[in-house]
Scaffold this active site. Sequence first.
Site, PDB file in Angstrom:
ATOM      1  N   TYR A  61       6.099   1.573  -3.035  1.00 23.65           N
ATOM      2  CA  TYR A  61       5.422   1.157  -4.269  1.00 23.65           C
ATOM      3  C   TYR A  61       5.756  -0.289  -4.626  1.00 23.65           C
ATOM      4  O   TYR A  61       4.933  -0.994  -5.217  1.00 23.65           O
ATOM      5  CB  TYR A  61       5.746   2.127  -5.413  1.00 23.65           C
ATOM      6  CG  TYR A  61       4.876   3.363  -5.356  1.00 23.65           C
ATOM      7  CD1 TYR A  61       5.347   4.551  -4.804  1.00 23.65           C
ATOM      8  CD2 TYR A  61       3.554   3.316  -5.798  1.00 23.65           C
ATOM      9  CE1 TYR A  61       4.528   5.670  -4.718  1.00 23.65           C
ATOM     10  CE2 TYR A  61       2.726   4.426  -5.707  1.00 23.65           C
ATOM     11  CZ  TYR A  61       3.222   5.608  -5.170  1.00 23.65           C
ATOM     12  OH  TYR A  61       2.392   6.702  -5.064  1.00 23.65           O
ATOM     13  N   ARG A  64       3.241  -2.102  -2.662  1.00 21.03           N
ATOM     14  CA  ARG A  64       1.913  -2.007  -3.285  1.00 21.03           C
ATOM     15  C   ARG A  64       1.847  -2.839  -4.560  1.00 21.03           C
ATOM     16  O   ARG A  64       0.822  -3.450  -4.871  1.00 21.03           O
ATOM     17  CB  ARG A  64       1.568  -0.538  -3.564  1.00 21.03           C
ATOM     18  CG  ARG A  64       1.258   0.227  -2.279  1.00 21.03           C
ATOM     19  CD  ARG A  64       0.633   1.565  -2.523  1.00 21.03           C
ATOM     20  NE  ARG A  64      -0.425   1.525  -3.511  1.00 21.03           N
ATOM     21  CZ  ARG A  64      -0.821   2.618  -4.159  1.00 21.03           C
ATOM     22  NH1 ARG A  64      -0.232   3.777  -3.904  1.00 21.03           N
ATOM     23  NH2 ARG A  64      -1.770   2.558  -5.073  1.00 21.03           N
ATOM     24  N   VAL A  77      -4.510   1.956 -10.178  1.00 20.41           N
ATOM     25  CA  VAL A  77      -3.185   1.673 -10.738  1.00 20.41           C
ATOM     26  C   VAL A  77      -2.847   0.195 -10.599  1.00 20.41           C
ATOM     27  O   VAL A  77      -1.725  -0.210 -10.860  1.00 20.41           O
ATOM     28  CB  VAL A  77      -2.112   2.532 -10.012  1.00 20.41           C
ATOM     29  CG1 VAL A  77      -2.338   4.016 -10.273  1.00 20.41           C
ATOM     30  CG2 VAL A  77      -2.051   2.228  -8.521  1.00 20.41           C
ATOM     31  N   ASP A  78      -3.840  -0.625 -10.187  1.00 23.37           N
ATOM     32  CA  ASP A  78      -3.585  -2.049  -9.901  1.00 23.37           C
ATOM     33  C   ASP A  78      -3.541  -2.921 -11.164  1.00 23.37           C
ATOM     34  O   ASP A  78      -3.159  -4.085 -11.103  1.00 23.37           O
ATOM     35  CB  ASP A  78      -4.616  -2.593  -8.911  1.00 23.37           C
ATOM     36  CG  ASP A  78      -6.065  -2.427  -9.376  1.00 23.37           C
ATOM     37  OD1 ASP A  78      -6.941  -2.195  -8.519  1.00 23.37           O
ATOM     38  OD2 ASP A  78      -6.317  -2.504 -10.601  1.00 23.37           O
ATOM     39  N   HIS A 108      -4.621   7.539 -13.575  1.00 20.68           N
ATOM     40  CA  HIS A 108      -3.635   7.721 -12.501  1.00 20.68           C
ATOM     41  C   HIS A 108      -2.421   6.833 -12.702  1.00 20.68           C
ATOM     42  O   HIS A 108      -1.578   6.689 -11.813  1.00 20.68           O
ATOM     43  CB  HIS A 108      -4.272   7.444 -11.130  1.00 20.68           C
ATOM     44  CG  HIS A 108      -5.300   8.454 -10.742  1.00 20.68           C
ATOM     45  ND1 HIS A 108      -6.172   8.279  -9.706  1.00 20.68           N
ATOM     46  CD2 HIS A 108      -5.612   9.663 -11.276  1.00 20.68           C
ATOM     47  CE1 HIS A 108      -6.979   9.334  -9.607  1.00 20.68           C
ATOM     48  NE2 HIS A 108      -6.662  10.176 -10.540  1.00 20.68           N
ATOM     49  N   CYS A 163      11.345   6.802 -16.843  1.00 18.03           N
ATOM     50  CA  CYS A 163      12.570   7.512 -16.469  1.00 18.03           C
ATOM     51  C   CYS A 163      12.191   8.770 -15.677  1.00 18.03           C
ATOM     52  O   CYS A 163      11.405   9.593 -16.161  1.00 18.03           O
ATOM     53  CB  CYS A 163      13.358   7.920 -17.717  1.00 18.03           C
ATOM     54  SG  CYS A 163      14.795   8.920 -17.315  1.00 18.03           S
ATOM     55  N   CYS A 168      13.873  11.127 -19.991  1.00 20.55           N
ATOM     56  CA  CYS A 168      14.711  11.127 -21.208  1.00 20.55           C
ATOM     57  C   CYS A 168      13.939  10.523 -22.370  1.00 20.55           C
ATOM     58  O   CYS A 168      14.319  10.657 -23.530  1.00 20.55           O
ATOM     59  CB  CYS A 168      16.001  10.340 -20.958  1.00 20.55           C
ATOM     60  SG  CYS A 168      15.777   8.551 -20.932  1.00 20.55           S
ATOM     61  N   CYS A 200      17.154   3.808 -15.229  1.00 17.01           N
ATOM     62  CA  CYS A 200      16.763   3.954 -16.635  1.00 17.01           C
ATOM     63  C   CYS A 200      17.834   3.344 -17.542  1.00 17.01           C
ATOM     64  O   CYS A 200      19.014   3.720 -17.454  1.00 17.01           O
ATOM     65  CB  CYS A 200      16.582   5.432 -16.990  1.00 17.01           C
ATOM     66  SG  CYS A 200      16.259   5.698 -18.749  1.00 17.01           S
TER      67      CYS A 200
HETATM   68  N1  APR Z   1     -17.847  -1.918  -4.155  1.00 19.17           N
HETATM   69  C1  APR Z   1     -18.038  -0.613  -4.501  1.00 19.17           C
HETATM   70  N2  APR Z   1     -17.513   0.432  -3.786  1.00 19.17           N
HETATM   71  C2  APR Z   1     -16.784   0.134  -2.695  1.00 19.17           C
HETATM   72  C3  APR Z   1     -16.554  -1.199  -2.263  1.00 19.17           C
HETATM   73  C4  APR Z   1     -17.135  -2.256  -3.052  1.00 19.17           C
HETATM   74  N3  APR Z   1     -16.963  -3.524  -2.738  1.00 19.17           N
HETATM   75  N4  APR Z   1     -15.775  -1.167  -1.138  1.00 19.17           N
HETATM   76  C5  APR Z   1     -15.543   0.163  -0.868  1.00 19.17           C
HETATM   77  N5  APR Z   1     -16.149   0.940  -1.801  1.00 19.17           N
HETATM   78  C6  APR Z   1     -16.118   2.397  -1.919  1.00 19.17           C
HETATM   79  C7  APR Z   1     -15.932   3.165  -0.634  1.00 19.17           C
HETATM   80  O1  APR Z   1     -17.170   3.383   0.017  1.00 19.17           O
HETATM   81  C8  APR Z   1     -15.318   4.477  -1.131  1.00 19.17           C
HETATM   82  O2  APR Z   1     -16.331   5.406  -1.477  1.00 19.17           O
HETATM   83  O3  APR Z   1     -14.985   2.717  -2.695  1.00 19.17           O
HETATM   84  C9  APR Z   1     -14.575   4.059  -2.410  1.00 19.17           C
HETATM   85  C10 APR Z   1     -13.057   4.076  -2.311  1.00 19.17           C
HETATM   86  O4  APR Z   1     -12.676   5.410  -2.103  1.00 19.17           O
HETATM   87  P1  APR Z   1     -11.109   5.780  -1.944  1.00 19.17           P
HETATM   88  O5  APR Z   1     -10.463   4.858  -1.030  1.00 19.17           O
HETATM   89  O6  APR Z   1     -11.045   7.216  -1.649  1.00 19.17           O
HETATM   90  O7  APR Z   1     -10.502   5.474  -3.398  1.00 19.17           O
HETATM   91  P2  APR Z   1     -10.688   6.302  -4.758  1.00 19.17           P
HETATM   92  O8  APR Z   1     -11.949   7.083  -4.779  1.00 19.17           O
HETATM   93  O9  APR Z   1     -10.446   5.364  -5.863  1.00 19.17           O
HETATM   94  O10 APR Z   1      -9.443   7.317  -4.657  1.00 19.17           O
HETATM   95  C11 APR Z   1      -9.217   8.122  -5.774  1.00 19.17           C
HETATM   96  O11 APR Z   1      -7.308   9.112  -4.836  1.00 19.17           O
HETATM   97  O12 APR Z   1      -5.712   8.675  -3.484  1.00 19.17           O
HETATM   98  C12 APR Z   1      -5.924   8.914  -4.751  1.00 19.17           C
HETATM   99  O13 APR Z   1      -4.747   8.144  -6.620  1.00 19.17           O
HETATM  100  C13 APR Z   1      -5.534   7.715  -5.575  1.00 19.17           C
HETATM  101  O14 APR Z   1      -6.780   6.726  -7.383  1.00 19.17           O
HETATM  102  C14 APR Z   1      -6.872   7.192  -6.065  1.00 19.17           C
HETATM  103  C15 APR Z   1      -7.768   8.392  -5.953  1.00 19.17           C
END
Ligand code: APR
Length: 272
Positions: A70, A73, A107-108, A125, A133, A137, A167
């Site tokens: 993390y 990330r 989460v960005d 998310h 923590c 707590c 914490c």
């Molecule tokens: N514009 C729009 N959509 C896009 C673009 C773009 N430039 N580039 C990629 N995509 C699409 C892809 O086609 C795909 O359908 O974004 C989607 C990303 O899908 P994931 O990678 O599965 O991400 P997400 O749907 O946000 O995942 C949901 O899953 O893993 C958990 O907590 C994590 O928040 C996340 C959640």
Amino acid sequence: MDTAGLLEPFKDNNKRITVLTGAGISAESGIPTFRGPEGYWTVGSREYRPEQMATHSMFTQNPWEVWAWYLYRHTVCKNAEPNSGHHAIVRMEELFQDRFCLVTQNVDGLHLRAGNSPERTYQIHGNLNYMRCSGECTPKLFDFPKGIPDKQKDQPVTEEEKELLTCSRCGSLTRPHVLWFDECYNETWYKAESAMAWATSTDLLLVVGTAGATNLPMQIGTMVARNPEAVIVDINPSDNPFRQFAARHDRGIVLDGPGGQFLPELLSLWET
Ligand code: APR
């Protein structure tokens, strides 16, 4: 009815608008998605299967492996900039004010950094710019420690950094403020009920960049799709369950392409 015909009335029809985003909206900012070719769940880490890293049970067994991942990330997100898609959504909030709500899986932190308000942004998310923590707590969120430098992938956590990830109230380990796969949505940390309550009574659901792999967003899509009066828009270069909702919906719009292109175009319908 065409896109303009369905969407222009929202300029001043006093109806509710929900924008639901996933990793795809940040792809154009250089942040990998999860399930794309270079996605976090596709590439994962050297030792572990991808999703394993995002579980409470993994954190309990190997907290510093999970933290190392993390911290990497967090570095990626910190060094990314909001793109034209994020900026268009900020403008939509300015235009629609209390008729507007943003529900994001990301989460960005780029939506808030672009200028969306914390009050109308449900980060269901979590957000990597905060930690909390692990012993719970306190319900308080702690800011991500400034003393931790940028980290490369698989770079271990140093003893000094471990100090900073403790914490300040009870001395337990802290954990990233993110929802893990073996955890449930809740209102305290993730505003899940608030997001659900707003989104399911929305008149326009604008979905951007999600593959629909998680529970709460899919519940929202399913509920809105049952309302024949609601308008559903999906912006994504690939097929996904929300595209199917929009395609099957009389008042549905499928925009087959990137958020950075289509969001400013939709915004222009409401700015004129
Ligand atoms: N514009 C729009 N959509 C896009 C673009 C773009 N430039 N580039 C990629 N995509 C699409 C892809 O086609 C795909 O359908 O974004 C989607 C990303 O899908 P994931 O990678 O599965 O991400 P997400 O749907 O946000 O995942 C949901 O899953 O893993 C958990 O907590 C994590 O928040 C996340 C959640």
